[in-house]
Design an enzyme around this catalytic site. Structure first.
Site, PDB file in Angstrom:
ATOM      1  N   TYR A 109     -12.702   5.747  -8.797  1.00 31.51           N
ATOM      2  CA  TYR A 109     -12.534   6.393  -7.491  1.00 31.51           C
ATOM      3  C   TYR A 109     -11.739   7.693  -7.554  1.00 31.51           C
ATOM      4  O   TYR A 109     -10.978   8.026  -6.635  1.00 31.51           O
ATOM      5  CB  TYR A 109     -11.926   5.440  -6.445  1.00 31.51           C
ATOM      6  CG  TYR A 109     -10.802   4.545  -6.884  1.00 31.51           C
ATOM      7  CD1 TYR A 109      -9.528   5.037  -7.088  1.00 31.51           C
ATOM      8  CD2 TYR A 109     -11.028   3.190  -7.044  1.00 31.51           C
ATOM      9  CE1 TYR A 109      -8.505   4.194  -7.462  1.00 31.51           C
ATOM     10  CE2 TYR A 109     -10.004   2.326  -7.418  1.00 31.51           C
ATOM     11  CZ  TYR A 109      -8.750   2.841  -7.622  1.00 31.51           C
ATOM     12  OH  TYR A 109      -7.724   2.000  -7.996  1.00 31.51           O
ATOM     13  N   GLU A 129       4.451  -6.539   0.998  1.00 34.60           N
ATOM     14  CA  GLU A 129       3.880  -6.864  -0.305  1.00 34.60           C
ATOM     15  C   GLU A 129       3.658  -5.613  -1.160  1.00 34.60           C
ATOM     16  O   GLU A 129       2.524  -5.248  -1.472  1.00 34.60           O
ATOM     17  CB  GLU A 129       2.557  -7.608  -0.133  1.00 34.60           C
ATOM     18  CG  GLU A 129       2.706  -8.977   0.501  1.00 34.60           C
ATOM     19  CD  GLU A 129       1.368  -9.648   0.755  1.00 34.60           C
ATOM     20  OE1 GLU A 129       1.348 -10.899   0.798  1.00 34.60           O
ATOM     21  OE2 GLU A 129       0.348  -8.947   0.916  1.00 34.60           O
ATOM     22  N   PRO A 130       4.717  -4.930  -1.557  1.00 32.08           N
ATOM     23  CA  PRO A 130       4.535  -3.773  -2.431  1.00 32.08           C
ATOM     24  C   PRO A 130       4.148  -4.209  -3.843  1.00 32.08           C
ATOM     25  O   PRO A 130       4.674  -5.183  -4.377  1.00 32.08           O
ATOM     26  CB  PRO A 130       5.916  -3.101  -2.423  1.00 32.08           C
ATOM     27  CG  PRO A 130       6.868  -4.231  -2.153  1.00 32.08           C
ATOM     28  CD  PRO A 130       6.135  -5.180  -1.244  1.00 32.08           C
ATOM     29  N   ARG A 164      -9.590   3.960 -13.395  1.00 30.41           N
ATOM     30  CA  ARG A 164      -9.413   4.481 -12.049  1.00 30.41           C
ATOM     31  C   ARG A 164      -9.972   5.895 -11.833  1.00 30.41           C
ATOM     32  O   ARG A 164     -10.552   6.156 -10.774  1.00 30.41           O
ATOM     33  CB  ARG A 164      -7.926   4.424 -11.650  1.00 30.41           C
ATOM     34  CG  ARG A 164      -7.378   2.999 -11.599  1.00 30.41           C
ATOM     35  CD  ARG A 164      -5.929   2.956 -11.147  1.00 30.41           C
ATOM     36  NE  ARG A 164      -5.794   3.379  -9.771  1.00 30.41           N
ATOM     37  CZ  ARG A 164      -5.230   4.510  -9.393  1.00 30.41           C
ATOM     38  NH1 ARG A 164      -4.745   5.361 -10.305  1.00 30.41           N
ATOM     39  NH2 ARG A 164      -5.151   4.816  -8.117  1.00 30.41           N
ATOM     40  N   GLY A 221       0.783  -1.234   0.000  1.00 28.45           N
ATOM     41  CA  GLY A 221       0.000   0.000   0.000  1.00 28.45           C
ATOM     42  C   GLY A 221       0.808   1.272   0.000  1.00 28.45           C
ATOM     43  O   GLY A 221       0.248   2.363   0.169  1.00 28.45           O
ATOM     44  N   ARG A 271       2.002  -1.528  -6.303  1.00 31.74           N
ATOM     45  CA  ARG A 271       1.998  -0.220  -6.946  1.00 31.74           C
ATOM     46  C   ARG A 271       3.358   0.461  -6.804  1.00 31.74           C
ATOM     47  O   ARG A 271       3.848   1.080  -7.745  1.00 31.74           O
ATOM     48  CB  ARG A 271       0.916   0.643  -6.288  1.00 31.74           C
ATOM     49  CG  ARG A 271       0.762   2.031  -6.879  1.00 31.74           C
ATOM     50  CD  ARG A 271      -0.023   2.941  -5.929  1.00 31.74           C
ATOM     51  NE  ARG A 271      -1.219   2.335  -5.419  1.00 31.74           N
ATOM     52  CZ  ARG A 271      -2.426   2.506  -5.935  1.00 31.74           C
ATOM     53  NH1 ARG A 271      -2.588   3.277  -6.988  1.00 31.74           N
ATOM     54  NH2 ARG A 271      -3.475   1.921  -5.388  1.00 31.74           N
ATOM     55  N   TYR A 285      -2.291  -1.050 -11.984  1.00 32.10           N
ATOM     56  CA  TYR A 285      -3.754  -1.158 -12.027  1.00 32.10           C
ATOM     57  C   TYR A 285      -4.389  -0.681 -13.321  1.00 32.10           C
ATOM     58  O   TYR A 285      -5.607  -0.807 -13.480  1.00 32.10           O
ATOM     59  CB  TYR A 285      -4.400  -0.451 -10.825  1.00 32.10           C
ATOM     60  CG  TYR A 285      -3.975  -1.061  -9.525  1.00 32.10           C
ATOM     61  CD1 TYR A 285      -4.432  -2.311  -9.141  1.00 32.10           C
ATOM     62  CD2 TYR A 285      -3.058  -0.416  -8.696  1.00 32.10           C
ATOM     63  CE1 TYR A 285      -4.016  -2.903  -7.966  1.00 32.10           C
ATOM     64  CE2 TYR A 285      -2.628  -0.999  -7.516  1.00 32.10           C
ATOM     65  CZ  TYR A 285      -3.109  -2.241  -7.158  1.00 32.10           C
ATOM     66  OH  TYR A 285      -2.686  -2.832  -5.995  1.00 32.10           O
ATOM     67  N   CYS A 334     -18.741   6.262 -24.593  1.00 35.51           N
ATOM     68  CA  CYS A 334     -20.057   6.907 -24.535  1.00 35.51           C
ATOM     69  C   CYS A 334     -20.494   7.014 -23.074  1.00 35.51           C
ATOM     70  O   CYS A 334     -21.475   6.412 -22.641  1.00 35.51           O
ATOM     71  CB  CYS A 334     -21.057   6.112 -25.357  1.00 35.51           C
ATOM     72  SG  CYS A 334     -22.616   6.978 -25.612  1.00 35.51           S
ATOM     73  N   GLU A 335     -19.721   7.753 -22.302  1.00 34.57           N
ATOM     74  CA  GLU A 335     -19.962   7.974 -20.875  1.00 34.57           C
ATOM     75  C   GLU A 335     -19.518   9.377 -20.521  1.00 34.57           C
ATOM     76  O   GLU A 335     -18.371   9.753 -20.784  1.00 34.57           O
ATOM     77  CB  GLU A 335     -19.176   6.982 -20.007  1.00 34.57           C
ATOM     78  CG  GLU A 335     -19.643   5.551 -20.064  1.00 34.57           C
ATOM     79  CD  GLU A 335     -20.957   5.332 -19.327  1.00 34.57           C
ATOM     80  OE1 GLU A 335     -21.289   6.143 -18.441  1.00 34.57           O
ATOM     81  OE2 GLU A 335     -21.639   4.343 -19.655  1.00 34.57           O
TER      82      GLU A 335
END
Length: 435
Positions: A328, A284-285, A324, A242, A287, A384, A355-356
């Protein structure tokens, strides 16, 4: 990143405008050299400083068979969270004893797959999984080493969609004594399971170390309680990953040691204070390893100005290759790769082609004057983006190019329109009842 002496943006020493011309856009570009630099920083600052410690790459950030080979050669373990990720590791020839299998809802088939390949660690996410894994291991005549994922009940400062350590979460076993003690007792009494310790994860893209300290203190206190109540000696503690990276100039990322030194100091202090053996610590890296080692290249299409309101610059990708921002509110930086030497005199909003209304990659980006055909390089997309890519609006997924030194090689082929129909049955087959 080096702009060198041209008007083109260079990433990992290579002209990205030339890459866009050679491989087309949208295009994911990943630097092997930058990935290895990050791995070696972890080795120098963590693994070498704390003998016996382990580092696992969180493969959900970005996974391919070639990535497995890179991670293996750097001596890392591999964190997988599904049968598909495990299958990729198997096909890449990754050592199964260095695989850590996570997941909050592993199927029986996935657990049997983990057992058949004798993965090094299974991180059990809920009490029922203990029974499922015990049955699978017994049927195979195997003994599986496990860790229990627990919820440390701490909250990191990040988007709520990527918070995982709070009390109200789908992940892990609650710390309520009647729940966690029953789970530990069941695991200890399972003939084909070896409970080595605990795992926790508190969130993603975190910039403060205090939340890791708080989580370690909670879990080490749990270890003491379980030693007193059940006689359990905890051998391993997996503190997750994280660690935050730089997406924009407003971010202030840290080296991995900023987190790991605080984690290890807290583990040592707690072990001393609580009269516990010091457990082997794993990080556990994901990103942090690959995020800044990747960029995404787009070609500019329509440029639309609403006087007094906004200028929309549309590119040939968007939500399918980078969900992404819509998912979020992730924020990115970008540069106009073929005009790197020109002043940024305009403010534009970079829109995707889906189309969004919500298909916006970057709001209010400073750029030189833009026109159709310009190449936009969005930074820090190594984590990601490819792994969350989709086919919304039937858009094929981009290729991935791996840069190694002065070489560029395809790591993942560009999806074709024909590929989009690979899983479908033809309409005439359905009509004729020949399925």
């Amino acid at each position: 990143m080096n702009n060198q002496a041209s008007n083109h943006f260079h990433f990992a020493g290579q002209d990205v405008v030339k890459l866009a011309g050679a491989y087309g856009t949208p295009l994911y570009v990943v630097s092997e050299d930058l990935i290895r630099q990050r791995c070696r920083q972890v080795k120098t600052d963590f693994l070498d400083q704390y003998p016996g410690s382990r580092a696992a790459y969180a493969s959900k950030a970005f996974l391919s068979m070639a990535m497995c080979r890179i991670i293996e050669s750097e001596g890392f373990y591999l964190d997988v969270v599904s049968g598909g990720e495990l299958y990729t590791a198997v096909q890449a020839g990754f050592p199964m004893e260095r695989v850590i299998f996570h997941g909050n809802n592993k199927s029986l088939e996935e657990l049997e797959m983990a057992v058949s390949h004798r993965v090094g660690r299974v991180v059990v996410d809920h009490p029922e999984e203990i029974d499922m894994l015990e049955a699978a291991a017994a049927a195979a005549g195997a003994t599986m080493t496990i860790q229990l994922r627990v919820v440390p009940e701490v909250e990191g400062k990040t988007h709520r969609h990527i918070m995982t350590g709070q009390k109200d979460t789908k992940f892990g076993i609650p710390l309520a004594p009647e729940i966690i003690e029953a789970a530990v007792k069941k695991a200890v009494e399972s003939p084909h399971l070896d409970l080595a310790g605990f795992h926790f994860h508190i969130g993603s893209n975190l910039f403060e170390q205090e939340v890791y300290v708080a989580a370690v203190e909670r879990v080490m206190t749990l270890c003491r309680q379980l030693q007193e109540n059940l006689g359990l000696t905890v051998r391993e503690l997996n503190t997750g990953g994280g660690y935050g990276i730089q997406y924009t100039t407003e971010d202030s990322p840290h080296p991995a040691s900023y987190y790991t030194d605080a984690i290890m100091a807290t583990v040592s202090a707690c072990a001393d204070r609580l009269n516990l053996p010091v457990p082997q610590v794993t990080i556990e890296p994901g990103r942090w390893i690959v995020g800044e080692a990747g960029i995404t290249l787009y070609t500019v299409g329509a440029v639309k100005t609403i006087p007094g309101v906004r200028t929309y610059v549309s590119v040939d990708g968007g939500l399918p290759d980078n969900i992404r921002p819509a998912l979020y509110g992730a924020v990115y930086g970008a540069v106009v790769a073929n005009k790197i030497d020109r002043p940024c005199s305009e403010t534009v909003t970079v829109a995707g082609k889906c189309c969004e209304t919500g298909d916006i990659l970057i709001w209010d980006l400073k750029t030189p004057p833009l026109e159709r055909g310009d190449v936009l390089a969005v930074l820090s997309t190594g984590a990601y983006n490819e792994s969350m890519a989709n086919n919304y609006n039937r858009l094929p997924r981009p290729a991935v190019v791996l840069l190694t030194g002065d070489q560029a090689r395809l790591m993942v082929d560009r999806e074709t329109r024909e590929d989009l129909l690979m899983r479908e049955r033809r309409a005439e087959e359905i009509a004729n009842g020949s399925l």
